[in-house]
Design a protein around this motif. Structure first.
Motif, PDB file in Angstrom:
ATOM      1  N   GLU A 110      -9.824 -16.520   6.660  1.00  0.00           N
ATOM      2  CA  GLU A 110     -10.096 -16.527   8.095  1.00  0.00           C
ATOM      3  C   GLU A 110     -11.517 -16.974   8.451  1.00  0.00           C
ATOM      4  O   GLU A 110     -12.271 -16.219   9.060  1.00  0.00           O
ATOM      5  CB  GLU A 110      -9.875 -15.115   8.682  1.00  0.00           C
TER       6      GLU A 110
ATOM      7  N   VAL B 146       4.080  -5.028   1.571  1.00  0.00           N
ATOM      8  CA  VAL B 146       3.562  -6.053   2.484  1.00  0.00           C
ATOM      9  C   VAL B 146       3.970  -7.448   1.993  1.00  0.00           C
ATOM     10  O   VAL B 146       4.418  -8.281   2.773  1.00  0.00           O
ATOM     11  CB  VAL B 146       2.025  -5.940   2.616  1.00  0.00           C
TER      12      VAL B 146
ATOM     13  N   ALA C 152       1.153 -14.840  11.277  1.00  0.00           N
ATOM     14  CA  ALA C 152       0.696 -13.998  12.383  1.00  0.00           C
ATOM     15  C   ALA C 152      -0.123 -12.820  11.855  1.00  0.00           C
ATOM     16  O   ALA C 152      -0.172 -12.586  10.649  1.00  0.00           O
ATOM     17  CB  ALA C 152       1.902 -13.504  13.162  1.00  0.00           C
ATOM     18  N   ASN C 153      -0.714 -12.083  12.760  1.00  0.00           N
ATOM     19  CA  ASN C 153      -1.383 -10.834  12.441  1.00  0.00           C
ATOM     20  C   ASN C 153      -0.462  -9.930  11.651  1.00  0.00           C
ATOM     21  O   ASN C 153       0.668  -9.702  12.071  1.00  0.00           O
ATOM     22  CB  ASN C 153      -1.707 -10.085  13.735  1.00  0.00           C
TER      23      ASN C 153
ATOM     24  N   GLU D 181     -12.691 -12.257   4.371  1.00  0.00           N
ATOM     25  CA  GLU D 181     -12.625 -12.121   5.823  1.00  0.00           C
ATOM     26  C   GLU D 181     -13.851 -11.319   6.262  1.00  0.00           C
ATOM     27  O   GLU D 181     -14.215 -10.350   5.605  1.00  0.00           O
ATOM     28  CB  GLU D 181     -11.336 -11.340   6.123  1.00  0.00           C
TER      29      GLU D 181
ATOM     30  N   TYR E 276       0.867  -1.168   0.000  1.00  0.00           N
ATOM     31  CA  TYR E 276       0.000   0.000   0.000  1.00  0.00           C
ATOM     32  C   TYR E 276       0.909   1.224   0.000  1.00  0.00           C
ATOM     33  O   TYR E 276       1.627   1.457   0.981  1.00  0.00           O
ATOM     34  CB  TYR E 276      -0.901  -0.010   1.229  1.00  0.00           C
TER      35      TYR E 276
ATOM     36  N   ALA F 123       0.954 -10.375   8.791  1.00  0.00           N
ATOM     37  CA  ALA F 123       1.976 -11.028   7.963  1.00  0.00           C
ATOM     38  C   ALA F 123       1.737 -10.795   6.470  1.00  0.00           C
ATOM     39  O   ALA F 123       2.653 -10.934   5.665  1.00  0.00           O
ATOM     40  CB  ALA F 123       2.013 -12.526   8.246  1.00  0.00           C
ATOM     41  N   GLY F 124       0.495 -10.445   6.117  1.00  0.00           N
ATOM     42  CA  GLY F 124       0.190 -10.175   4.711  1.00  0.00           C
ATOM     43  C   GLY F 124      -0.758 -11.182   4.085  1.00  0.00           C
ATOM     44  O   GLY F 124      -0.913 -11.223   2.861  1.00  0.00           O
TER      45      GLY F 124
ATOM     46  N   THR G   5      -4.125 -11.453   4.229  1.00  0.00           N
ATOM     47  CA  THR G   5      -5.284 -10.833   3.575  1.00  0.00           C
ATOM     48  C   THR G   5      -4.845 -10.060   2.334  1.00  0.00           C
ATOM     49  O   THR G   5      -5.542 -10.076   1.303  1.00  0.00           O
ATOM     50  CB  THR G   5      -6.024  -9.922   4.575  1.00  0.00           C
ATOM     51  N   THR G   6      -3.692  -9.448   2.410  1.00  0.00           N
ATOM     52  CA  THR G   6      -3.162  -8.732   1.243  1.00  0.00           C
ATOM     53  C   THR G   6      -2.947  -9.719   0.090  1.00  0.00           C
ATOM     54  O   THR G   6      -3.290  -9.428  -1.058  1.00  0.00           O
ATOM     55  CB  THR G   6      -1.848  -8.012   1.623  1.00  0.00           C
TER      56      THR G   6
ATOM     57  N   GLN H 204      -5.393 -17.845  10.944  1.00  0.00           N
ATOM     58  CA  GLN H 204      -4.529 -17.572  12.097  1.00  0.00           C
ATOM     59  C   GLN H 204      -4.516 -18.762  13.034  1.00  0.00           C
ATOM     60  O   GLN H 204      -3.548 -19.013  13.730  1.00  0.00           O
ATOM     61  CB  GLN H 204      -5.075 -16.373  12.853  1.00  0.00           C
TER      62      GLN H 204
HETATM   63  P1  ATP Z   1      -4.631 -10.229   9.860  1.00  0.00           P
HETATM   64  O1  ATP Z   1      -4.747 -11.655  10.194  1.00  0.00           O
HETATM   65  O2  ATP Z   1      -4.446  -9.346  11.047  1.00  0.00           O
HETATM   66  O3  ATP Z   1      -5.683  -9.726   8.903  1.00  0.00           O
HETATM   67  P2  ATP Z   1      -2.845 -10.368   7.650  1.00  0.00           P
HETATM   68  O4  ATP Z   1      -1.708 -11.316   7.588  1.00  0.00           O
HETATM   69  O5  ATP Z   1      -4.048 -10.714   6.847  1.00  0.00           O
HETATM   70  O6  ATP Z   1      -3.221 -10.116   9.125  1.00  0.00           O
HETATM   71  P3  ATP Z   1      -2.822  -7.960   6.110  1.00  0.00           P
HETATM   72  O7  ATP Z   1      -4.239  -7.596   6.381  1.00  0.00           O
HETATM   73  O8  ATP Z   1      -2.473  -8.468   4.773  1.00  0.00           O
HETATM   74  O9  ATP Z   1      -2.274  -8.977   7.200  1.00  0.00           O
HETATM   75  O10 ATP Z   1      -1.944  -6.686   6.455  1.00  0.00           O
HETATM   76  C1  ATP Z   1      -0.532  -6.639   6.287  1.00  0.00           C
HETATM   77  C2  ATP Z   1      -0.027  -5.226   6.577  1.00  0.00           C
HETATM   78  O11 ATP Z   1      -0.563  -4.315   5.621  1.00  0.00           O
HETATM   79  C3  ATP Z   1      -0.425  -4.699   7.939  1.00  0.00           C
HETATM   80  O12 ATP Z   1       0.691  -4.041   8.499  1.00  0.00           O
HETATM   81  C4  ATP Z   1      -1.549  -3.739   7.638  1.00  0.00           C
HETATM   82  O13 ATP Z   1      -1.588  -2.702   8.576  1.00  0.00           O
HETATM   83  C5  ATP Z   1      -1.208  -3.224   6.274  1.00  0.00           C
HETATM   84  N1  ATP Z   1      -2.415  -2.852   5.499  1.00  0.00           N
HETATM   85  C6  ATP Z   1      -3.471  -3.656   5.237  1.00  0.00           C
HETATM   86  N2  ATP Z   1      -4.398  -3.002   4.493  1.00  0.00           N
HETATM   87  C7  ATP Z   1      -3.901  -1.762   4.280  1.00  0.00           C
HETATM   88  C8  ATP Z   1      -4.378  -0.587   3.584  1.00  0.00           C
HETATM   89  N3  ATP Z   1      -5.548  -0.604   2.923  1.00  0.00           N
HETATM   90  N4  ATP Z   1      -3.603   0.498   3.593  1.00  0.00           N
HETATM   91  C9  ATP Z   1      -2.410   0.505   4.250  1.00  0.00           C
HETATM   92  N5  ATP Z   1      -1.901  -0.538   4.917  1.00  0.00           N
HETATM   93  C10 ATP Z   1      -2.631  -1.659   4.946  1.00  0.00           C
END
Ligand code: ATP
Length: 243
Positions: free
Chosen positions: A170, A21, A40-41, A88, A16, A43-44, A46-47, A202
């Motif tokens: 998730e 990420v 982990a939370n 999610e 982003y 980690a990326g 959802t991205t 997770q």
């Molecule tokens: P979770 O289980 O907490 O959802 P995750 O592994 O799915 O964790 P992501 O949601 O992919 O993690 O987020 C990875 C990083 O990208 C985090 O640091 C988050 O703050 C950041 N992030 C996610 N969405 C955005 C956004 N729209 N704009 C800026 N940063 C973002």
């Protein structure tokens, strides 16, 4: 080896703005297998799901769906090519009935109105067979379902598109432990139908119980991969995710 991958992700980078990420993630989901992506939370995970479904464009790398590069395509086109994303937080339409929510899942076939209507009915029957509880509640507003039932509805809706692969993000989120078990029992049942599934979780323990293969995402890259048996013996995985 003759194994085909429905989904292959190669050296994926995404983020982003200035924050990267995903920093070179590579993994695959073989046809007919259930693959878990754990981490982990933050980690990326959802991205990664957003990139696979076409909501977020990668800055580098490839996503191959059935061997075809899709990373540059729109989300709607990727959906039509056979990738269904159960996001999610489930994102069901609360005021609509359970059945209307399921029918919305078939929207990728909307252009052929008559064919669509006839086919959708047989798909509904197939979903109701898998989830008898949804059949009992088909006229009820989806927002009145329990959390676990809403998760089943989200999965059922993804199945309505007859996808080549489902991304399940998730499924345990916000659910009580006993309901999480119920949702995972459903995923096991789905697995027996030969479905191809990428499961992001997770709750590593539950995910490893249903998966054929798993990847651990750390700092935007795959840090560890293997069968659930292999991961369950890996000291690093035990300490960080199973302890
Ligand atoms: P979770 O289980 O907490 O959802 P995750 O592994 O799915 O964790 P992501 O949601 O992919 O993690 O987020 C990875 C990083 O990208 C985090 O640091 C988050 O703050 C950041 N992030 C996610 N969405 C955005 C956004 N729209 N704009 C800026 N940063 C973002």
């Amino acid at each position: 080896l003759g194994e085909t991958a429905t989904l292959r992700v190669d050296n994926l980078h995404a983020g982003y703005g200035a924050s990267e990420v995903l920093a070179g993630a590579s993994f695959e989901v073989r046809t007919g297998s259930v693959v878990a992506l754990i981490g982990a939370n933050g980690a990326g995970k959802t991205t990664a799901m957003r990139v696979l479904s076409g909501i977020l464009k990668p800055t580098k790398g490839k996503v191959l769906l059935d061997g075809k590069e899709v990373q540059h395509l729109d989300a709607s086109k990727i959906a039509r090519l056979g990738l269904a994303h159960s996001p999610e937080g489930r994102k069901i339409f609360a005021p609509l009935s359970v059945e209307d929510n399921l029918l919305l899942g078939a929207y990728t076939r909307l252009p052929k109105i008559f064919g669509f209507a006839m086919k959708a009915n047989s798909d509904l029957e197939r979903i109701y067979k898998l989830f008898p509880r949804l059949k009992e509640r088909r006229r009820q507003a989806a927002g009145t379902l329990s959390g676990g039932e809403q998760q089943m509805l989200a999965i059922g809706r993804a199945l309505m598109a007859n996808p080549k692969i489902i991304l399940l993000d998730e499924p345990s989120m916000g659910l009580a432990p006993v309901i999480v078990q119920e949702v995972f029992a459903t995923i096991k049942k789905l697995k027996e139908t030969g479905i191809t599934l990428l499961l992001v979780e997770q709750f590593a323990k539950s995910a490893l119980e249903v998966a054929d293969y798993a990847y651990v995402l750390e700092h935007g890259r795959i840090a560890v991969e293997g069968t659930p048996e292999e991961l369950a013996k890996n000291e690093r995985v035990i300490a960080a995710y199973l302890g």
